[in-house]
Design a protein around this motif. Structure first.
Motif, PDB file in Angstrom:
ATOM      1  N   ASP A 183      55.987  63.860  26.600  1.00 32.61           N
ATOM      2  CA  ASP A 183      54.983  64.501  25.754  1.00 32.61           C
ATOM      3  C   ASP A 183      55.227  66.008  25.654  1.00 32.61           C
ATOM      4  O   ASP A 183      55.135  66.594  24.562  1.00 32.61           O
ATOM      5  CB  ASP A 183      53.568  64.197  26.250  1.00 32.61           C
ATOM      6  CG  ASP A 183      53.355  64.515  27.716  1.00 32.61           C
ATOM      7  OD1 ASP A 183      54.343  64.706  28.456  1.00 32.61           O
ATOM      8  OD2 ASP A 183      52.181  64.561  28.149  1.00 32.61           O
ATOM      9  N   VAL A 184      55.592  66.628  26.774  1.00 30.18           N
ATOM     10  CA  VAL A 184      55.894  68.070  26.769  1.00 30.18           C
ATOM     11  C   VAL A 184      57.178  68.337  25.991  1.00 30.18           C
ATOM     12  O   VAL A 184      57.263  69.269  25.173  1.00 30.18           O
ATOM     13  CB  VAL A 184      56.014  68.604  28.208  1.00 30.18           C
ATOM     14  CG1 VAL A 184      56.444  70.062  28.211  1.00 30.18           C
ATOM     15  CG2 VAL A 184      54.692  68.428  28.949  1.00 30.18           C
ATOM     16  N   ILE A 185      58.186  67.503  26.228  1.00 31.74           N
ATOM     17  CA  ILE A 185      59.474  67.665  25.550  1.00 31.74           C
ATOM     18  C   ILE A 185      59.310  67.585  24.037  1.00 31.74           C
ATOM     19  O   ILE A 185      59.812  68.425  23.287  1.00 31.74           O
ATOM     20  CB  ILE A 185      60.472  66.588  26.023  1.00 31.74           C
ATOM     21  CG1 ILE A 185      60.906  66.864  27.459  1.00 31.74           C
ATOM     22  CG2 ILE A 185      61.691  66.528  25.103  1.00 31.74           C
ATOM     23  CD1 ILE A 185      61.693  65.731  28.086  1.00 31.74           C
ATOM     24  N   LYS A 188      61.240  54.544  22.106  1.00 36.95           N
ATOM     25  CA  LYS A 188      60.015  54.342  21.320  1.00 36.95           C
ATOM     26  C   LYS A 188      58.919  55.317  21.741  1.00 36.95           C
ATOM     27  O   LYS A 188      58.188  55.842  20.898  1.00 36.95           O
ATOM     28  CB  LYS A 188      59.541  52.900  21.472  1.00 36.95           C
ATOM     29  CG  LYS A 188      60.478  51.876  20.831  1.00 36.95           C
ATOM     30  CD  LYS A 188      60.061  50.454  21.167  1.00 36.95           C
ATOM     31  CE  LYS A 188      61.056  49.453  20.623  1.00 36.95           C
ATOM     32  NZ  LYS A 188      60.711  48.052  21.034  1.00 36.95           N
ATOM     33  N   GLN A 189      58.809  55.556  23.062  1.00 30.26           N
ATOM     34  CA  GLN A 189      57.809  56.508  23.524  1.00 30.26           C
ATOM     35  C   GLN A 189      58.152  57.915  23.043  1.00 30.26           C
ATOM     36  O   GLN A 189      57.269  58.660  22.609  1.00 30.26           O
ATOM     37  CB  GLN A 189      57.703  56.488  25.053  1.00 30.26           C
ATOM     38  CG  GLN A 189      56.569  57.343  25.579  1.00 30.26           C
ATOM     39  CD  GLN A 189      56.467  57.342  27.092  1.00 30.26           C
ATOM     40  OE1 GLN A 189      57.271  57.957  27.780  1.00 30.26           O
ATOM     41  NE2 GLN A 189      55.466  56.645  27.614  1.00 30.26           N
ATOM     42  N   ALA A 190      59.440  58.273  23.080  1.00 34.39           N
ATOM     43  CA  ALA A 190      59.861  59.587  22.594  1.00 34.39           C
ATOM     44  C   ALA A 190      59.496  59.754  21.123  1.00 34.39           C
ATOM     45  O   ALA A 190      58.981  60.802  20.708  1.00 34.39           O
ATOM     46  CB  ALA A 190      61.359  59.767  22.797  1.00 34.39           C
ATOM     47  N   PHE A 191      59.754  58.724  20.324  1.00 34.98           N
ATOM     48  CA  PHE A 191      59.451  58.811  18.890  1.00 34.98           C
ATOM     49  C   PHE A 191      57.952  58.902  18.641  1.00 34.98           C
ATOM     50  O   PHE A 191      57.504  59.649  17.771  1.00 34.98           O
ATOM     51  CB  PHE A 191      60.038  57.627  18.132  1.00 34.98           C
ATOM     52  CG  PHE A 191      59.713  57.651  16.664  1.00 34.98           C
ATOM     53  CD1 PHE A 191      60.199  58.667  15.850  1.00 34.98           C
ATOM     54  CD2 PHE A 191      58.906  56.676  16.096  1.00 34.98           C
ATOM     55  CE1 PHE A 191      59.886  58.714  14.494  1.00 34.98           C
ATOM     56  CE2 PHE A 191      58.592  56.713  14.749  1.00 34.98           C
ATOM     57  CZ  PHE A 191      59.084  57.730  13.940  1.00 34.98           C
ATOM     58  N   GLN A 192      57.166  58.161  19.402  1.00 37.53           N
ATOM     59  CA  GLN A 192      55.712  58.222  19.230  1.00 37.53           C
ATOM     60  C   GLN A 192      55.195  59.638  19.464  1.00 37.53           C
ATOM     61  O   GLN A 192      54.366  60.151  18.698  1.00 37.53           O
ATOM     62  CB  GLN A 192      55.034  57.239  20.181  1.00 37.53           C
ATOM     63  CG  GLN A 192      55.197  55.781  19.780  1.00 37.53           C
ATOM     64  CD  GLN A 192      54.672  54.822  20.836  1.00 37.53           C
ATOM     65  OE1 GLN A 192      54.291  55.221  21.940  1.00 37.53           O
ATOM     66  NE2 GLN A 192      54.670  53.535  20.513  1.00 37.53           N
ATOM     67  N   PHE A 193      55.708  60.279  20.526  1.00 37.08           N
ATOM     68  CA  PHE A 193      55.275  61.649  20.795  1.00 37.08           C
ATOM     69  C   PHE A 193      55.784  62.613  19.724  1.00 37.08           C
ATOM     70  O   PHE A 193      55.045  63.495  19.268  1.00 37.08           O
ATOM     71  CB  PHE A 193      55.737  62.098  22.179  1.00 37.08           C
ATOM     72  CG  PHE A 193      54.898  61.574  23.311  1.00 37.08           C
ATOM     73  CD1 PHE A 193      53.532  61.808  23.340  1.00 37.08           C
ATOM     74  CD2 PHE A 193      55.467  60.857  24.347  1.00 37.08           C
ATOM     75  CE1 PHE A 193      52.747  61.330  24.380  1.00 37.08           C
ATOM     76  CE2 PHE A 193      54.699  60.376  25.394  1.00 37.08           C
ATOM     77  CZ  PHE A 193      53.334  60.611  25.406  1.00 37.08           C
ATOM     78  N   PHE A 194      57.050  62.447  19.312  1.00 36.66           N
ATOM     79  CA  PHE A 194      57.574  63.350  18.281  1.00 36.66           C
ATOM     80  C   PHE A 194      56.797  63.186  16.987  1.00 36.66           C
ATOM     81  O   PHE A 194      56.459  64.181  16.318  1.00 36.66           O
ATOM     82  CB  PHE A 194      59.052  63.100  18.027  1.00 36.66           C
ATOM     83  CG  PHE A 194      59.612  64.011  16.960  1.00 36.66           C
ATOM     84  CD1 PHE A 194      59.919  65.328  17.253  1.00 36.66           C
ATOM     85  CD2 PHE A 194      59.780  63.565  15.652  1.00 36.66           C
ATOM     86  CE1 PHE A 194      60.390  66.192  16.271  1.00 36.66           C
ATOM     87  CE2 PHE A 194      60.250  64.414  14.667  1.00 36.66           C
ATOM     88  CZ  PHE A 194      60.557  65.735  14.973  1.00 36.66           C
ATOM     89  N   GLN A 195      56.501  61.954  16.624  1.00 35.31           N
ATOM     90  CA  GLN A 195      55.745  61.674  15.405  1.00 35.31           C
ATOM     91  C   GLN A 195      54.372  62.360  15.451  1.00 35.31           C
ATOM     92  O   GLN A 195      53.927  62.973  14.470  1.00 35.31           O
ATOM     93  CB  GLN A 195      55.591  60.166  15.252  1.00 35.31           C
ATOM     94  CG  GLN A 195      55.059  59.690  13.917  1.00 35.31           C
ATOM     95  CD  GLN A 195      55.101  58.171  13.833  1.00 35.31           C
ATOM     96  OE1 GLN A 195      54.821  57.461  14.812  1.00 35.31           O
ATOM     97  NE2 GLN A 195      55.441  57.653  12.670  1.00 35.31           N
ATOM     98  N   GLN A 196      53.721  62.278  16.603  1.00 35.18           N
ATOM     99  CA  GLN A 196      52.405  62.901  16.781  1.00 35.18           C
ATOM    100  C   GLN A 196      52.480  64.414  16.599  1.00 35.18           C
ATOM    101  O   GLN A 196      51.695  65.006  15.844  1.00 35.18           O
ATOM    102  CB  GLN A 196      51.873  62.579  18.180  1.00 35.18           C
ATOM    103  CG  GLN A 196      50.603  63.340  18.554  1.00 35.18           C
ATOM    104  CD  GLN A 196      50.247  63.169  20.031  1.00 35.18           C
ATOM    105  OE1 GLN A 196      50.643  62.206  20.686  1.00 35.18           O
ATOM    106  NE2 GLN A 196      49.493  64.119  20.567  1.00 35.18           N
ATOM    107  N   PHE A 197      53.450  65.037  17.271  1.00 36.18           N
ATOM    108  CA  PHE A 197      53.521  66.494  17.236  1.00 36.18           C
ATOM    109  C   PHE A 197      54.130  67.002  15.927  1.00 36.18           C
ATOM    110  O   PHE A 197      53.820  68.120  15.483  1.00 36.18           O
ATOM    111  CB  PHE A 197      54.284  67.016  18.446  1.00 36.18           C
ATOM    112  CG  PHE A 197      53.568  66.760  19.742  1.00 36.18           C
ATOM    113  CD1 PHE A 197      52.310  67.301  19.964  1.00 36.18           C
ATOM    114  CD2 PHE A 197      54.122  65.955  20.731  1.00 36.18           C
ATOM    115  CE1 PHE A 197      51.624  67.060  21.149  1.00 36.18           C
ATOM    116  CE2 PHE A 197      53.451  65.712  21.916  1.00 36.18           C
ATOM    117  CZ  PHE A 197      52.195  66.260  22.129  1.00 36.18           C
TER     118      PHE A 197
END
Length: 383
Positions: free
Chosen positions: A159-161, A187-196
């Motif tokens: 999430d921080v990254i 998938k988790q990385a993409f979910q966070f990137f998509q959010q931010f």
């Protein structure tokens, strides 16, 4: 461009139940075990062979330099420090029996690894039931330290990254195409990137998962190119990142690229195609801080090459566990006590910190923006 992980991150059906059963067997391992010999051991579960073997090689260099210095300075209260390695290939099916073996080995006072978050998460029930600290020093998944009181990590979480990643992307692009590893981690990385990205006003014109073991990403990359993005974002690791950026250039996309990793393997495989690439990291040999330059000088003298992030992660990990053991005692309970009570851990890639006792991760640690210039990753904005 992520901080840690592995190409072999696919979830293995049944691993969790195997881990729980193994954990029941391992529970008799006890929490106060320690070696009565003149050597203190840490177990290492990590890849020495298989797709992620390069990371194990980089770990070994960091470990070796750290152990040279630690043992020259008297080890832990006069006892030599050594490692017991098991080659996991960063495979969740292998990390579970390795965990059982380590928990049953009374000479091992803490464990280092595994490389990928899913590989570590699979083994967490064993370490927690066996009361052996599992120090997942490259595990960026937000789920890792939820495994229990014995699962710890200094790693910056996804999430921080991805929050800072989106900020860096926004400085160069309003519209992007994104590819990410088709794994739980990806998938988790993409979910966070998509959010931010949404928060930053970035339009994701195209996105697609990619298989970690694929060698030809061009069909996906052509679709991403045809979406007319300002930049391309890759959420993955060194080997796949190198293929992605080379093939992107082959299909005619010459815009900014955010992806890959700060490793010699990525730089060598990607070549000139990755010039200008932006990644997140914790370290650069160009950092003029005295402690960093001292480390770089000693690393170059031993290995005749510059160190990178994964050398630093390993070097710092051993030093942190040794400091914990010196404080609390060279036992399993002693390592845990040290991690819980010491307020001034630090490292080459870490500023002074204490572990948050709820998350078992450092507070306030953020990645730095690195840019590939003339074949080397340097801090963004440096000349």
């Amino acid at each position: 461009m992520q901080w840690a992980g592995s190409r072999g991150l696919r979830t293995v059906v049944g691993v969790a139940s195997v881990a729980l059963m193994a954990g029941l067997v391992a529970a008799c391992g006890g929490g106060s075990s320690g070696s009565a010999s003149d050597t203190v051991y840490f177990g290492v579960s990590g890849p020495k062979t298989g797709p992620s073997a390069e990371y194990g090689r980089l770990w070994q260099q960091g470990f070796d330099l750290a152990l040279d210095q630690i043992n020259a300075a008297g080890g832990i209260n006069g006892k030599k420090v050594a490692l017991k390695w098991e080659d996991s290939q960063s495979d969740p099916k292998q990390t579970v029996p390795i965990a059982t073996k380590f928990v049953g080995d009374k000479s091992i006072i803490a464990e280092l690894g595994d490389f990928s978050s899913p590989a570590s998460i699979a083994a967490s029930p064993v370490y927690n039931r066996g009361k052996l600290v599992q120090y997942g020093f490259t595990n960026s998944s937000t789920e890792f330290t939820k495994g229990g009181d014995y699962s710890w990590s200094p790693s910056i979480t996804l999430d921080v990254i991805e929050k800072v990643n989106a900020e860096w992307v926004r400085a160069k692009a309003k519209k992007v195409s994104v590819v990410y590893l088709e794994t739980d981690w990806g998938k988790q990385a993409f979910q966070f990137f998509q959010q931010f990205a949404k928060e930053q006003g970035i339009e994701i014109a195209y996105s697609s998962p990619i298989l970690p073991d694929s060698q030809d990403f061009r069909p996906v990359l052509i679709k991403g190119r045809d979406a007319n993005p300002d930049a391309f974002v890759h959420l993955g690791y060194g080997p796949d990142g190198a293929l992605v950026v080379k093939q992107l250039r082959d299909v005619g996309f010459n815009g900014p690229f955010f992806g890959g990793q700060n490793t010699p393997q990525f730089i060598d495989l990607a070549g000139s195609a990755a010039e200008g690439d932006i990644v997140n990291g914790v370290f650069s040999p160009a950092d003029t801080t005295p402690k960093v330059q001292d480390f770089v000088t000693k690393f170059r003298a031993k290995f005749t090459t510059d160190p990178g992030d994964f050398n630093v992660y390993a070097y710092d990990a051993v030093n942190i566990l040794v400091k914990a053991a010196k404080y609390g005692g060279a036992t399993r309970d002693g390592v845990l006590k040290g991690l819980r009570e010491i307020k001034d851990f630090d490292g080459i890639g870490l500023n002074t910190f204490a572990f948050d006792q709820q998350t078992r991760r450092p507070d306030g640690v953020k990645p730095i923006e690195l840019v590939l210039q003339n074949g080397k990753f340097v801090p963004a904005g440096s000349k």
